[in-house]
Scaffold this active site. Structure first.
Site, PDB file in Angstrom:
ATOM      1  N   GLU A   1      66.278  30.003 -71.478  1.00 51.07           N
ATOM      2  CA  GLU A   1      67.171  29.623 -70.393  1.00 51.07           C
ATOM      3  C   GLU A   1      68.053  28.428 -70.745  1.00 51.07           C
ATOM      4  OE1 GLU A   1      64.874  29.321 -66.822  1.00 51.07           O
ATOM      5  OE2 GLU A   1      64.186  31.393 -66.972  1.00 51.07           O
TER       6      GLU A   1
ATOM      7  N   LYS B   1      64.547  36.661 -56.268  1.00 54.87           N
ATOM      8  CA  LYS B   1      65.059  37.350 -57.456  1.00 54.87           C
ATOM      9  C   LYS B   1      65.339  38.804 -57.073  1.00 54.87           C
ATOM     10  CE  LYS B   1      62.466  34.546 -60.804  1.00 54.87           C
ATOM     11  NZ  LYS B   1      61.308  34.527 -61.725  1.00 54.87           N
TER      12      LYS B   1
END
Length: 427
Positions: A206, A336
């Protein structure tokens, strides 16, 4: 009908880790189109909707998504042709019914989500609105506080740090643009601090740095140093947040952490110690997804002081979220879209959370694409918070840049969540 779905196409593409994912393109009768790409997670909850992979070891180690692509080109396209793209709830229900399984395992949640999001984008284009305004209406003006993952451990990095994410939270900024600048400046200083200490500046999935450190507290100390050296005040300008991803630590009923086995009570005591020493506003997945008793105890002890976020605990699932609400486990939810599989179900989860007084955080996955839908979704739903990685890697920056564009477009109507106290805090 000008907004009728006329055709759908799909392609196997690669995500930010070089693994296959897919994109869908929906075309309407009036010529409007919508393109959506779906992400994939590294640390995934057991109860997430099913991501359909080919299982052919001769292609991408079995990770190909050609079956999901074929499901879009075949049964999904046949089912949706002629349907009104403006009726998102009907589109998503048709997809759910066509799949017919509790976890979308027949068609694949990846196939279903790609079409769901692409349909919304096509509809927005058809009516001449940006996606955030199409989904959120006139009150879509709240820019989220970013939770910036600048130090990585756990499943997101190949190092000896247990906690998966150490995040900067620029709560003291006056605008999203300023918040992004705060984070970028601290990230640049953090790199210098690591270099001065002879530590690695390689990055994880990330975009956060992933150095080998002696302890998890050492990572927090690095962030405190970088914040101060960048000219900011820890806790006032920039706070901290953690994603423990405790599922990854659980073995035989014990949490294996910093070389020792711990009970849930031990972990909560550890978090209490961290809260006493650092300006931490949010702890995500502090315990495992089925440790409901532990979550209840942790929420009772810490919930008035810190945001306790369920990710693997809830997996954006209405049933699991309702259980958390009823049992007073957690006080915030990570959202999500690919955990549940349609836009409608995603928004329903947000609505249920808000009604219960839970905070909501829109989130990326570790395997991302250049798709920026979650940026629009964060503004559309007034979520107040977004997790979309560090201050490098273009698949992360794409979401931040989209939020900059949205803030500029809103002009004086734009409100930054951190500025008005709608960012992460205890209930």
């Amino acid at each position: 009908m000008e907004t009728a779905i006329e055709w759908i196409t799909a392609h196997e593409i690669l995500d930010s880790r070089g693994r296959p994912t897919l994109e869908a393109l929906v075309g309407l009768a009036n010529g409007a189109t919508g393109l959506a790409q779906v992400p994939s997670g590294a640390s995934t909850g057991t109860f997430e909707a099913h991501e359909l992979r080919d299982g052919d070891p001769k292609r991408y180690g079995g990770k190909g998504v050609l079956r999901a692509v074929e499901n879009i080109l075949g049964p999904i396209q046949s089912e949706l042709q002629g349907e009104d793209a403006l009726n998102q709830a009907r589109i998503d229900q048709l997809l759910i019914d066509l799949d017919g399984t509790p976890n979308k395992s027949r068609l694949g949640a990846n196939a279903i989500l790609a079409v769901s999001l692409a349909t919304a984008k096509a509809a927005a284009e058809a009516v001449g609105l940006p996606l955030y305004k199409y989904l959120g209406g006139p009150f879509a003006n709240l820019l989220p506080v970013p939770l910036m993952n600048v130090l990585n451990g756990g499943a997101h990095a190949d190092n000896n740090v247990d906690i998966q994410e150490f995040m900067l939270v620029p709560i003291g900024a006056a605008s999203f643009r300023e918040a992004l600048r705060y984070g970028a400046e601290v990230f640049a200083v953090l790199k210098q601090v690591l270099q001065q200490k002879g530590l690695s500046t390689g990055v994880g999935d990330e975009g956060g740095f992933a150095p080998d450190l002696d302890s998890n507290a050492a990572a927090l100390d690095l962030l405190m140093t970088a914040i101060e050296q960048a000219g900011y005040k820890p806790g006032a300008d920039i706070a901290l947040a953690l994603d423990v991803a405790a599922n990854e630590l659980l073995q035989d009923g014990q949490y294996h952490f910093e070389g020792k086995a711990h009970s849930a009570a031990d972990m909560v005591a550890y978090y209490q110690q961290l809260l006493a020493n650092y300006p931490i506003l949010s702890i995500e997945d502090g315990l495992a997804e089925e440790d409901w008793a532990g979550w209840q105890a942790m929420t009772a002890q810490l919930g008035s002081r810190v945001q306790l976020v369920g990710d693997d605990l809830f997996v954006t699932n209405l049933t699991r979220l309702q259980k958390g609400i009823d049992s007073a486990a957690a006080n915030a939810i990570l959202i999500k879209p690919n955990q549940i599989g349609t836009l409608t179900e995603t928004v329903s989860a947000i609505q249920l959370a808000v009604q219960a007084g839970f905070r909501t955080i829109i989130s990326h996955r570790s395997g991302e694409t250049e798709d920026t839908t979650i940026a629009d979704l964060a503004v559309a739903t007034r979520a107040g918070q977004i997790k979309t990685g560090s201050l490098c890697r273009s698949e992360r920056i794409a979401k931040y840049n989209q939020l900059l564009r949205i803030e500029d477009e809103l002009g004086e109507a734009a409100v930054y969540a951190g500025r008005v106290g709608l960012g992460p805090r205890a209930r």
